[in-house]
Design a protein around this motif. Sequence first.
Motif, PDB file in Angstrom:
ATOM      1  N   ARG A 176       8.117  11.132  -1.384  1.00 18.12           N
ATOM      2  CA  ARG A 176       8.308  12.403  -2.076  1.00 18.12           C
ATOM      3  C   ARG A 176       9.382  13.229  -1.358  1.00 18.12           C
ATOM      4  NH1 ARG A 176       3.568  16.701  -2.175  1.00 18.12           N
ATOM      5  NH2 ARG A 176       4.606  17.148  -0.201  1.00 18.12           N
ATOM      6  N   GLU A 192      -2.190  -1.851  -8.923  1.00 14.18           N
ATOM      7  CA  GLU A 192      -3.241  -1.599  -7.919  1.00 14.18           C
ATOM      8  C   GLU A 192      -2.886  -0.405  -7.053  1.00 14.18           C
ATOM      9  OE1 GLU A 192      -1.700  -5.298  -6.943  1.00 14.18           O
ATOM     10  OE2 GLU A 192      -1.926  -4.928  -9.076  1.00 14.18           O
ATOM     11  N   VAL A 193      -1.581  -0.341  -6.729  1.00 11.01           N
ATOM     12  CA  VAL A 193      -1.123   0.758  -5.879  1.00 11.01           C
ATOM     13  C   VAL A 193      -1.256   2.076  -6.641  1.00 11.01           C
ATOM     14  CG1 VAL A 193       0.869   1.715  -4.663  1.00 11.01           C
ATOM     15  CG2 VAL A 193       0.410  -0.735  -4.555  1.00 11.01           C
ATOM     16  N   VAL A 211       0.852  -1.180   0.000  1.00 13.03           N
ATOM     17  CA  VAL A 211       0.000   0.000   0.000  1.00 13.03           C
ATOM     18  C   VAL A 211       0.890   1.233   0.000  1.00 13.03           C
ATOM     19  CG1 VAL A 211      -1.346   1.407   1.624  1.00 13.03           C
ATOM     20  CG2 VAL A 211      -2.109  -0.910   1.093  1.00 13.03           C
ATOM     21  N   LEU A 212       0.552   2.207  -0.807  1.00 13.55           N
ATOM     22  CA  LEU A 212       1.219   3.498  -0.699  1.00 13.55           C
ATOM     23  C   LEU A 212       0.144   4.519  -0.352  1.00 13.55           C
ATOM     24  CD1 LEU A 212       3.939   4.186  -3.425  1.00 13.55           C
ATOM     25  CD2 LEU A 212       4.019   4.764  -1.000  1.00 13.55           C
ATOM     26  N   ASP A 213      -0.023   4.754   0.921  1.00 12.92           N
ATOM     27  CA  ASP A 213      -1.064   5.684   1.338  1.00 12.92           C
ATOM     28  C   ASP A 213      -0.465   7.081   1.453  1.00 12.92           C
ATOM     29  OD1 ASP A 213       0.484   5.519   3.548  1.00 12.92           O
ATOM     30  OD2 ASP A 213      -1.021   4.635   4.848  1.00 12.92           O
ATOM     31  N   SER A 214      -1.210   7.999   2.055  1.00 12.78           N
ATOM     32  CA  SER A 214      -0.749   9.386   2.045  1.00 12.78           C
ATOM     33  C   SER A 214       0.594   9.538   2.766  1.00 12.78           C
ATOM     34  CB  SER A 214      -1.805  10.301   2.669  1.00 12.78           C
ATOM     35  OG  SER A 214      -1.992   9.990   4.024  1.00 12.78           O
ATOM     36  N   PHE A 215       0.774   8.805   3.851  1.00 11.74           N
ATOM     37  CA  PHE A 215       2.039   8.949   4.565  1.00 11.74           C
ATOM     38  C   PHE A 215       3.191   8.345   3.769  1.00 11.74           C
ATOM     39  CE2 PHE A 215       5.426   7.735   7.391  1.00 11.74           C
ATOM     40  CZ  PHE A 215       5.582   8.871   8.161  1.00 11.74           C
ATOM     41  N   GLY A 216       2.955   7.178   3.181  1.00 12.06           N
ATOM     42  CA  GLY A 216       3.987   6.526   2.389  1.00 12.06           C
ATOM     43  C   GLY A 216       4.418   7.398   1.219  1.00 12.06           C
ATOM     44  N   GLU A 242      -6.866   7.408  -6.988  1.00 13.79           N
ATOM     45  CA  GLU A 242      -8.164   7.504  -6.315  1.00 13.79           C
ATOM     46  C   GLU A 242      -8.085   8.380  -5.072  1.00 13.79           C
ATOM     47  OE1 GLU A 242     -11.458   5.144  -6.606  1.00 13.79           O
ATOM     48  OE2 GLU A 242     -10.831   6.184  -8.428  1.00 13.79           O
ATOM     49  N   LEU A 243      -6.968   8.242  -4.376  1.00 16.16           N
ATOM     50  CA  LEU A 243      -6.787   8.991  -3.133  1.00 16.16           C
ATOM     51  C   LEU A 243      -6.614  10.478  -3.437  1.00 16.16           C
ATOM     52  CD1 LEU A 243      -6.555   8.243  -0.126  1.00 16.16           C
ATOM     53  CD2 LEU A 243      -4.112   8.035  -0.419  1.00 16.16           C
ATOM     54  N   GLY A 244      -6.261  10.791  -4.674  1.00 13.12           N
ATOM     55  CA  GLY A 244      -6.116  12.185  -5.069  1.00 13.12           C
ATOM     56  C   GLY A 244      -4.752  12.766  -4.758  1.00 13.12           C
ATOM     57  N   PHE A 269      -3.396   2.751  -8.950  1.00 14.26           N
ATOM     58  CA  PHE A 269      -4.826   3.071  -8.983  1.00 14.26           C
ATOM     59  C   PHE A 269      -5.246   3.759  -7.680  1.00 14.26           C
ATOM     60  CE2 PHE A 269      -9.268   1.887  -8.314  1.00 14.26           C
ATOM     61  CZ  PHE A 269      -9.836   2.279  -9.528  1.00 14.26           C
ATOM     62  N   SER A 270      -4.795   3.192  -6.556  1.00 13.22           N
ATOM     63  CA  SER A 270      -5.170   3.747  -5.250  1.00 13.22           C
ATOM     64  C   SER A 270      -4.628   5.152  -5.068  1.00 13.22           C
ATOM     65  CB  SER A 270      -4.644   2.862  -4.119  1.00 13.22           C
ATOM     66  OG  SER A 270      -5.125   1.559  -4.274  1.00 13.22           O
ATOM     67  N   TRP A 303       3.987  10.622   0.914  1.00 12.77           N
ATOM     68  CA  TRP A 303       4.580  11.847   1.450  1.00 12.77           C
ATOM     69  C   TRP A 303       6.046  11.616   1.803  1.00 12.77           C
ATOM     70  CZ3 TRP A 303       5.856  12.980   6.777  1.00 12.77           C
ATOM     71  CH2 TRP A 303       6.125  14.349   7.015  1.00 12.77           C
TER      72      TRP A 303
END
Lengths: 133, 356
Positions: free
Chosen positions: A63, A84-85, A53-58, A91-93, A87-88, A60
């Motif tokens: 980057r 998939e990552v 998963v690469l969410d907002s913290f990952g 989607e997360l923007g 895509f997410s 951030w």
Amino acid sequence: MFVSILQQGDFLIASIHAALDDSELMRFQKDVMAEIANHRAKGVIIDVAALDVLDSFGSWSLRNLVHMARLRGATTVIVGIQPEVAFSIVELGMELDVTTALDLENGLEYLESVTTGHRAGKSMLGVLGSHDT
Amino acid sequence: MISPGDVGGDPLTEEIVELTGLLRRVVGRRVRDREAVDDIVQETLARLLAARTRLDGRAIGPYAIVTARNLVKSQWQRADVGKRHEHRLADTRDPVRPDEPLLEQEEAEAIRIALDRLAPRERDVLVAHVVEGRDTGSLADDLASTPGAVAAQLGRSRAKLRVEYILALEGEPPTRQCRPVLLSLSAGDRRRQGELDAGYHLLDCDFCASMSEPLFDRRAKATADEVRIPVTVDADVVVARQRGREVAVQAGFSATEATVIATAISEISRNIVRFARRGEVTVTILTDDGASGVLVVAQDAGPGIPDIDLALQEGHTTYGGLGLGLPGSRRLMDEFEISSEVGRGTTVTMTKWHRR
């Protein structure tokens, strides 16, 4: 540790081999910065193929890592983002705003092209879908 | 010990005492253990002294030697018999540890207290069933009830007994809310758990959080399509999103959709770690008219969010990040609801439906 940082000529190849939590990501960031100095690296490839998963913290922290490495004179390219990552992330923007390549091979090609005076720069851009430089 | 000084005067006695050296040699040749030699010599001397009135001077030496030999022989026999019967003396039971009787007593006391706290009728039925072995049918006849109702009552009594037993051992709970919450958990009564907001209480109350573990296990086994992940540290975020992904795949979501769900779980679990002391993420499979989906509930007993609109605003960040945690999760999922009370905690409820 679930990461490895290896030297390959002027470049570092930093690979993440398992899902990392936030504190492990921060440690990874610190380790890569230290290795850039140790090896006088001109380029860094960060392989995130094993990240679930690469969410907002990952995103951030990746980057930030790319920006910090640039300030230290090393060009960084992120490789191996799974479909998939990707895509997410969309989607997360999030605007990841870093240079990416499909895999390790393309990443190395890109680094070689930019560190040898942008000779192949123009033609590479289309292939790699880079939005950096 | 008999020594010459003790028995001075009598010449026969002195003669006997002078035999000590001879006897020691005689016995010493047959017995190796020096202490045993001393014992046998002493015993021989004692017998000679006791018999001295019946002995004449010349017979003392041979008599002493024969007595000593006989004593040695009978000692051998005793040792031999002892060896042959040794196994009969072995105690194969485990030795009783010094704290065991005390612990047993405490347990018995706890069970007694727990039984006392049941209503008399409840207790009688439970004892009749468990101790006297009466079946629910015959109990139902006595009570003018049905076997099913008796069985349900027994289940509730057992649940209550478990709670009271634990409380008798661990002490009274800190709040008035604790006992009913533990009872609802023990009985697996979901409706009651909902009324009492048992999930929140477990996050808020350290006592119940530790007490409920033995009661929890039963409940966890009851439903297979639900996972519950306690979240307190960074590593739990990874566990929560990985388990959540497994549930999503189980519910029929594609790898891409499962990753989207895992990402949303990652975001809201991070908020628990960052802002609350302790929280819990529950992922449940939903089925509704042929459609399937997952329900994700993240609950914490943290400080709460003073301004939810601000928290949901994109780019609002408390730690310099992207400010995408809550607004991003809302975008990733189909349904998103957040409720928060300052000083009490926050609950995020999100749902994603499976598109066929």
